[in-house]
Design a protein around this motif. Structure first.
Motif, short mmCIF file in Angstrom:
data_model
loop_
_atom_site.label_atom_id
_atom_site.label_comp_id
_atom_site.label_asym_id
_atom_site.label_seq_id
_atom_site.Cartn_x
_atom_site.Cartn_y
_atom_site.Cartn_z
N PHE A 4 0.86 -1.17 0.00
CA PHE A 4 0.00 0.00 0.00
C PHE A 4 0.90 1.23 0.00
CE2 PHE A 4 -3.25 2.88 1.76
CZ PHE A 4 -4.35 2.47 1.02
N ARG A 5 0.63 2.17 -0.89
CA ARG A 5 1.47 3.37 -1.03
C ARG A 5 0.67 4.62 -0.70
NH1 ARG A 5 5.08 3.31 -6.01
NH2 ARG A 5 6.37 2.20 -4.51
N HIS A 6 1.34 5.53 -0.01
CA HIS A 6 0.78 6.84 0.34
C HIS A 6 1.71 7.89 -0.25
CE1 HIS A 6 -0.57 10.21 2.81
NE2 HIS A 6 0.60 10.28 3.41
N ASP A 61 5.68 3.58 1.68
CA ASP A 61 5.17 2.25 1.35
C ASP A 61 4.96 1.44 2.62
OD1 ASP A 61 5.20 2.67 -1.41
OD2 ASP A 61 7.29 2.05 -1.57
N ARG A 65 -2.96 -1.88 3.84
CA ARG A 65 -3.79 -0.74 4.22
C ARG A 65 -3.80 -0.54 5.74
NH1 ARG A 65 -8.80 1.24 1.49
NH2 ARG A 65 -8.10 -0.27 -0.05
N TYR A 68 -0.76 1.27 6.90
CA TYR A 68 -0.90 2.70 6.58
C TYR A 68 -1.78 3.40 7.61
CZ TYR A 68 -2.98 6.90 4.76
OH TYR A 68 -3.47 8.18 4.66
N ILE A 95 -2.73 10.85 -2.28
CA ILE A 95 -3.37 9.67 -2.85
C ILE A 95 -2.80 8.45 -2.13
CG2 ILE A 95 -1.65 9.45 -4.70
CD1 ILE A 95 -3.98 8.44 -6.50
N GLN A 96 -3.65 7.46 -1.98
CA GLN A 96 -3.22 6.17 -1.44
C GLN A 96 -3.69 5.12 -2.44
OE1 GLN A 96 -5.31 8.30 0.59
NE2 GLN A 96 -3.38 9.29 1.12
N TYR A 97 -2.81 4.15 -2.71
CA TYR A 97 -3.18 3.12 -3.70
C TYR A 97 -2.38 1.86 -3.47
CZ TYR A 97 1.06 4.51 -6.24
OH TYR A 97 2.36 4.79 -6.59
N GLU A 98 -2.85 0.80 -4.09
CA GLU A 98 -2.16 -0.48 -4.06
C GLU A 98 -1.37 -0.64 -5.34
OE1 GLU A 98 -5.20 -3.40 -3.29
OE2 GLU A 98 -5.65 -2.55 -1.32
N PRO A 99 -0.04 -0.55 -5.25
CA PRO A 99 0.79 -0.62 -6.47
C PRO A 99 0.79 -2.00 -7.11
CG PRO A 99 2.15 -0.22 -4.51
CD PRO A 99 0.73 -0.31 -4.06
#
Length: 99
Positions: A4-6, A61, A65, A68, A95-99
């Protein structure tokens, strides 16, 4: 990469000093040693190559979730945001997303 990336970007308020910006960067760089679950953590000042870019970025990273969310709500992180970032931030985008 799984996880999970922020990503968060800031534009600083007019009159923000280099010292204030350096202090934000230093305080943020301490967080991986304090908050569990951070896999990778980077902060950076805009290189000034393109007009209209934000001034500062954080890319973090996490395993997932939930890790994070621990970071997001951790009192040490909240203190950095409240005491060092909020007083000088004019704009924020994230933005937060799953790479």
């Amino acid at each position: 990469m799984s996880g999970f990336r922020h990503v968060v970007m800031f534009r600083w308020a007019e009159g923000t000093t280099t010292g204030q910006q350096d202090e934000v960067a230093a305080k943020l760089r301490e967080l991986p040693g304090v908050i569990p679950g951070i896999r990778e953590y980077g902060v950076g000042v805009n290189a000034g190559v393109n007009p209209g870019a934000y001034d500062f970025v954080v890319v973090a990273d996490f395993a997932d979730r939930d890790a994070y969310l621990v970071y997001r709500d951790h009192p040490v992180h909240r203190a950095v945001v409240d005491e060092y970032i909020t007083p000088i931030a004019a704009e924020r985008a994230s933005i937060q997303y799953e790479p």
